[in-house]
Design a protein around this motif. Structure first.
Motif, PDB file in Angstrom:
ATOM      1  N   LYS A  34       0.867  -1.184   0.000  1.00 39.96           N
ATOM      2  CA  LYS A  34       0.000   0.000   0.000  1.00 39.96           C
ATOM      3  C   LYS A  34       0.900   1.228   0.000  1.00 39.96           C
ATOM      4  O   LYS A  34       1.500   1.561   1.037  1.00 39.96           O
ATOM      5  CB  LYS A  34      -0.898   0.000   1.245  1.00 39.96           C
ATOM      6  N   ARG A  71       8.144   5.391   7.350  1.00 39.09           N
ATOM      7  CA  ARG A  71       7.048   6.307   6.987  1.00 39.09           C
ATOM      8  C   ARG A  71       6.367   6.878   8.226  1.00 39.09           C
ATOM      9  O   ARG A  71       5.727   7.927   8.164  1.00 39.09           O
ATOM     10  CB  ARG A  71       6.065   5.616   6.033  1.00 39.09           C
ATOM     11  N   ASP A 131       2.174   5.196  13.112  1.00 37.50           N
ATOM     12  CA  ASP A 131       2.824   4.510  11.986  1.00 37.50           C
ATOM     13  C   ASP A 131       1.928   4.610  10.763  1.00 37.50           C
ATOM     14  O   ASP A 131       0.744   4.912  10.870  1.00 37.50           O
ATOM     15  CB  ASP A 131       3.160   3.054  12.329  1.00 37.50           C
ATOM     16  N   ASP A 132       2.512   4.321   9.614  1.00 44.74           N
ATOM     17  CA  ASP A 132       1.714   4.437   8.387  1.00 44.74           C
ATOM     18  C   ASP A 132       0.715   3.301   8.270  1.00 44.74           C
ATOM     19  O   ASP A 132      -0.414   3.512   7.841  1.00 44.74           O
ATOM     20  CB  ASP A 132       2.622   4.499   7.146  1.00 44.74           C
ATOM     21  N   ALA A 135      -0.094  -4.003   9.728  1.00 41.93           N
ATOM     22  CA  ALA A 135      -0.241  -5.271   9.004  1.00 41.93           C
ATOM     23  C   ALA A 135      -0.411  -6.369  10.057  1.00 41.93           C
ATOM     24  O   ALA A 135      -1.514  -6.524  10.592  1.00 41.93           O
ATOM     25  CB  ALA A 135       0.956  -5.487   8.078  1.00 41.93           C
ATOM     26  N   THR A 136       0.646  -7.090  10.411  1.00 36.47           N
ATOM     27  CA  THR A 136       0.516  -8.141  11.437  1.00 36.47           C
ATOM     28  C   THR A 136       0.598  -7.578  12.858  1.00 36.47           C
ATOM     29  O   THR A 136       0.298  -8.290  13.822  1.00 36.47           O
ATOM     30  CB  THR A 136       1.635  -9.186  11.291  1.00 36.47           C
ATOM     31  N   GLY A 137       1.063  -6.349  12.983  1.00 37.42           N
ATOM     32  CA  GLY A 137       1.148  -5.711  14.309  1.00 37.42           C
ATOM     33  C   GLY A 137       2.465  -5.957  15.029  1.00 37.42           C
ATOM     34  O   GLY A 137       2.693  -5.389  16.099  1.00 37.42           O
ATOM     35  N   THR A 139       5.571  -4.999  14.391  1.00 38.62           N
ATOM     36  CA  THR A 139       6.443  -3.819  14.506  1.00 38.62           C
ATOM     37  C   THR A 139       5.928  -2.870  15.580  1.00 38.62           C
ATOM     38  O   THR A 139       6.692  -2.408  16.439  1.00 38.62           O
ATOM     39  CB  THR A 139       6.507  -3.067  13.154  1.00 38.62           C
TER      40      THR A 139
HETATM   41  P1  AMP Z   1       3.621  -5.330  10.678  1.00 36.16           P
HETATM   42  O1  AMP Z   1       4.709  -5.414  11.697  1.00 36.16           O
HETATM   43  O2  AMP Z   1       3.363  -6.637   9.989  1.00 36.16           O
HETATM   44  O3  AMP Z   1       2.344  -4.711  11.232  1.00 36.16           O
HETATM   45  O4  AMP Z   1       4.152  -4.393   9.516  1.00 36.16           O
HETATM   46  C1  AMP Z   1       4.060  -3.046   9.651  1.00 36.16           C
HETATM   47  C2  AMP Z   1       5.177  -2.298   8.993  1.00 36.16           C
HETATM   48  O5  AMP Z   1       5.544  -2.863   7.724  1.00 36.16           O
HETATM   49  C3  AMP Z   1       4.712  -0.894   8.738  1.00 36.16           C
HETATM   50  O6  AMP Z   1       5.710  -0.022   9.255  1.00 36.16           O
HETATM   51  C4  AMP Z   1       4.540  -0.771   7.249  1.00 36.16           C
HETATM   52  O7  AMP Z   1       5.234   0.346   6.805  1.00 36.16           O
HETATM   53  C5  AMP Z   1       5.151  -2.037   6.638  1.00 36.16           C
HETATM   54  N1  AMP Z   1       4.188  -2.835   5.822  1.00 36.16           N
HETATM   55  C6  AMP Z   1       3.792  -4.104   6.074  1.00 36.16           C
HETATM   56  N2  AMP Z   1       2.959  -4.563   5.122  1.00 36.16           N
HETATM   57  C7  AMP Z   1       2.794  -3.544   4.252  1.00 36.16           C
HETATM   58  C8  AMP Z   1       2.019  -3.371   3.050  1.00 36.16           C
HETATM   59  N3  AMP Z   1       1.235  -4.345   2.547  1.00 36.16           N
HETATM   60  N4  AMP Z   1       2.070  -2.175   2.440  1.00 36.16           N
HETATM   61  C9  AMP Z   1       2.842  -1.173   2.928  1.00 36.16           C
HETATM   62  N5  AMP Z   1       3.601  -1.267   4.042  1.00 36.16           N
HETATM   63  C10 AMP Z   1       3.593  -2.436   4.692  1.00 36.16           C
END
Ligand code: AMP
Length: 183
Positions: A34, A71, A131-132, A135-137, A139
Motif C-alpha cells: 500500500k 514512513r 505509523d503508516d 499489518a501483522t502488528g 512492529t
Molecule cells: P507489521 O509489523 O506486519 O504490522 O508491519 C508493519 C510495517 O511494515 C509498517 O511499518 C509498514 O510500513 C510495513 N508494511 C507491512 N505490510 C505492508 C504493506 N502491505 N504495504 C505497505 N507497508 C507495509
C-alpha cells in the motif's frame, strides 16, 4: 425539468483511500504494497491526513509522539508538530547513534529488531505512537514494548492504514488503536 444528480461529497477517508496506490509483488512476490506516497506528495491531502490523525488528540495530554521507521517518521513528525509536542523515532537496529534499548520480534519469515534511545522517553510520559500501516502488528507491538520498558504510558497507537485481514489487532490487544483507512 431535469434535476442535476446529487453532489457526491467524499470524506477525507475516501480521498486518502482513493489516493493510496496498490503495488503488487513489492517487496516480495505475493505482497500487495500500500503505497502512501501519493497522499504525502499532494499538498492538500497530506495536510488533511495530518489533521485526521491529530484531531482526536488536540485536547489530550500528549507529551511525545513516537514514530516508527520509516514512513511513521513522516506522519509522526507532522502530527507532533501539530500537537505541539516532541518526536521520538523507533528505528531499525543499528541506525540510532546513542545508547539504545532493543526489541526483537518475529516476522512471517525471520525476525527483526527495533531500537530506541535509552533516554528518549521520560517515565510516566504520555505517548502517542504513529505509523503508516498496521499489518501483522509485530512492529508496533515491539515499538510499544520499547516505550513501556522506559516507563512511557501509551495512550493510543494510530495508523493511517490498517490491513484488517491480517488481524494485527490481536498482537496489540493491550492498547487502544485507531486507523484512518481500513482494508
Ligand atoms: P507489521 O509489523 O506486519 O504490522 O508491519 C508493519 C510495517 O511494515 C509498517 O511499518 C509498514 O510500513 C510495513 N508494511 C507491512 N505490510 C505492508 C504493506 N502491505 N504495504 C505497505 N507497508 C507495509
Amino acid at each position: 425539468m431535469l434535476k442535476s444528480p446529487p453532489m457526491q461529497t467524499l470524506t477525507v477517508q475516501d480521498e486518502i483511500r482513493n489516493a493510496i496506490r496498490d503495488v503488487p509483488d513489492f517487496p516480495k512476490p505475493g505482497i500487495v504494497f500500500k503505497d502512501i506516497m501519493p497522499v504525502l506528495s499532494d499538498k492538500i491531502l497530506f495536510r488533511k491526513a495530518i489533521h485526521v490523525l491529530s484531531d482526536p488528540f488536540m485536547n489530550r495530554k500528549v507529551d511525545v509522539v513516537v514514530g516508527i521507521d520509516a514512513r511513521g517518521f513522516i506522519l509522526g513528525g507532522a502530527v507532533a508538530y501539530k500537537l505541539g509536542c516532541g518526536f521520538v523515532p523507533v528505528r531499525k537496529k543499528g541506525k540510532l547513534p546513542y545508547k539504545c534499548i532493543e526489541q526483537s520480534y518475529t516476522l512471517e519469515y525471520g525476525a527483526n529488531t527495533v531500537a530506541l534511545h535509552e533516554d528518549a522517553i521520560r517515565p510516566g510520559s504520555q505517548v502517542l505512537i504513529v505509523d503508516d500501516l498496521l499489518a501483522t502488528g509485530g512492529t508496533s507491538a515491539a515499538a510499544a514494548q520499547l516505550v513501556e520498558r522506559l516507563g512511557g504510558r501509551i495512550i493510543e497507537i494510530t495508523f493511517l492504514v490498517e490491513l484488517s485481514f491480517l488481524h494485527g489487532r490481536k498482537n496489540l490487544s493491550n492498547y487502544k488503536l485507531s486507523s484512518t483507512v481500513v482494508y
